[in-house]
Design an enzyme around this catalytic site. Structure first.
Site, PDB file in Angstrom:
ATOM      1  CE  LYS A 266      -2.380  -0.596   3.754  1.00 19.17           C
ATOM      2  NZ  LYS A 266      -2.049  -1.947   4.264  1.00 19.17           N
TER       3      LYS A 266
ATOM      4  NE  ARG B 268      -4.880  -0.822   9.748  1.00 18.94           N
ATOM      5  CZ  ARG B 268      -3.826  -0.249   9.173  1.00 18.94           C
ATOM      6  NH1 ARG B 268      -3.869   1.007   8.805  1.00 18.94           N
ATOM      7  NH2 ARG B 268      -2.744  -0.952   8.953  1.00 18.94           N
TER       8      ARG B 268
ATOM      9  NE  ARG C 181       7.478  -2.896   6.348  1.00 16.02           N
ATOM     10  CZ  ARG C 181       6.171  -2.622   6.309  1.00 16.02           C
ATOM     11  NH1 ARG C 181       5.659  -2.011   5.267  1.00 16.02           N
ATOM     12  NH2 ARG C 181       5.391  -2.983   7.298  1.00 16.02           N
TER      13      ARG C 181
HETATM   14  P1  ADP Z   1       0.606  -1.958   7.710  1.00 13.90           P
HETATM   15  O1  ADP Z   1       0.491  -1.520   6.297  1.00 13.90           O
HETATM   16  O2  ADP Z   1       1.786  -2.809   7.949  1.00 13.90           O
HETATM   17  O3  ADP Z   1      -0.669  -2.510   8.261  1.00 13.90           O
HETATM   18  P2  ADP Z   1       0.410   0.823   8.649  1.00 13.90           P
HETATM   19  O4  ADP Z   1       1.624   1.647   8.463  1.00 13.90           O
HETATM   20  O5  ADP Z   1      -0.748   1.100   7.785  1.00 13.90           O
HETATM   21  O6  ADP Z   1       0.915  -0.687   8.592  1.00 13.90           O
HETATM   22  O7  ADP Z   1      -0.081   0.941  10.179  1.00 13.90           O
HETATM   23  C1  ADP Z   1       0.792   0.629  11.245  1.00 13.90           C
HETATM   24  C2  ADP Z   1       0.042   0.633  12.570  1.00 13.90           C
HETATM   25  O8  ADP Z   1      -0.517   1.948  12.825  1.00 13.90           O
HETATM   26  C3  ADP Z   1      -1.143  -0.313  12.668  1.00 13.90           C
HETATM   27  O9  ADP Z   1      -0.748  -1.641  12.975  1.00 13.90           O
HETATM   28  C4  ADP Z   1      -1.924   0.356  13.815  1.00 13.90           C
HETATM   29  O10 ADP Z   1      -1.326   0.132  15.064  1.00 13.90           O
HETATM   30  C5  ADP Z   1      -1.770   1.841  13.509  1.00 13.90           C
HETATM   31  N1  ADP Z   1      -2.863   2.323  12.611  1.00 13.90           N
HETATM   32  C6  ADP Z   1      -2.695   2.809  11.359  1.00 13.90           C
HETATM   33  N2  ADP Z   1      -3.869   3.160  10.811  1.00 13.90           N
HETATM   34  C7  ADP Z   1      -4.825   2.866  11.736  1.00 13.90           C
HETATM   35  C8  ADP Z   1      -6.255   2.961  11.767  1.00 13.90           C
HETATM   36  N3  ADP Z   1      -6.945   3.426  10.702  1.00 13.90           N
HETATM   37  N4  ADP Z   1      -6.904   2.577  12.892  1.00 13.90           N
HETATM   38  C9  ADP Z   1      -6.230   2.109  13.937  1.00 13.90           C
HETATM   39  N5  ADP Z   1      -4.893   1.961  13.984  1.00 13.90           N
HETATM   40  C10 ADP Z   1      -4.178   2.341  12.900  1.00 13.90           C
END
Ligand code: ADP
Length: 198
Positions: free
Chosen positions: A14, A89, A128
């Site tokens: 993503k 999410r 990664r």
């Molecule tokens: P990945 O693509 O590996 O899932 P992200 O960089 O999108 O990782 O997100 C990393 C972390 O940030 C998530 O595991 C969560 O702890 C937090 N996070 C990010 N976006 C959200 C969201 N929309 N709601 C809740 N927690 C979030």
């Protein structure tokens, strides 16, 4: 004006595709994960509050995440469109975003779903972890993030499919191949790169 979401399991690419979309379509990439990580790094009050949650691979409470997104979408550069990456999410976040956009007479144009198989995802994240040393890229946290995604976030896919917004894109292949697939799928919906729109 182009308002997009990009969704997919952890490791689907993503972030990589989001930055490509930003330059091609001229819209800001708003990544909640990046915003949380920046706050953690800078030890802001929000960062201190969410560090343990993010490191463990759990979701930050909706109330905090929703407010953060509302503030970010209120900034000038998001007025003419945006790509949300990693948000919404949860179903509660979907409701919140609907209300937020609706109150401004706005709506989403498309939801890009990056599809990739589980083994490939774990392999990418493990790589990664070695390269970037993200605290939530330990094997345990990776597995946990996959589980949380399946439980909390995959139901959202059905919601967007029912709304006719879902654009499924195969996430397997090199960055440019996947990027071209995204461009082609969006073009089918009349969403074209910035330069071509003029
Ligand atoms: P990945 O693509 O590996 O899932 P992200 O960089 O999108 O990782 O997100 C990393 C972390 O940030 C998530 O595991 C969560 O702890 C937090 N996070 C990010 N976006 C959200 C969201 N929309 N709601 C809740 N927690 C979030």
């Amino acid at each position: 004006m182009t308002r997009l979401l990009i969704v997919g399991p952890p490791g689907a690419g993503k972030g990589t595709q989001a930055s490509r979309i930003t330059s091609v379509y001229g819209i800001p990439d708003i990544s909640t994960g990046d915003i949380f990580r920046a706050n953690i790094k800078n030890e802001t009050p929000l960062g201190v509050q969410v560090k343990a949650i993010v490191d463990a691979g759990d979701y930050v409470p909706d109330s905090l995440t929703n407010q953060l997104v509302a503030d970010r979408l209120g900034e000038d550069d998001a007025k003419d469109g945006f790509l949300l990456d990693g948000y919404p999410r949860t179903l509660a976040q979907v409701d919140y975003l609907d209300d937020l956009l609706g109150s401004q007479g706005q709506k989403l144009d498309a939801v890009i779903q990056l599809v990739a198989d589980q083994d490939e995802l774990v392999a990418r994240l493990t790589k990664r972890a070695q390269e970037q040393g993200r605290a939530d890229d330990s094997e345990e946290a990776i597995r946990h993030r996959q589980e949380v995604y399946l439980r909390e976030t995959s139901p959202l896919i059905d919601v967007f499919r029912e709304r006719g917004l879902l654009v499924e894109v195969d996430g397997l292949g090199d960055i440019d191949q996947v990027g071209e697939r995204i461009n082609a799928a969006l073009a089918e919906r009349g969403i074209v790169p910035r330069a071509a729109a003029r």
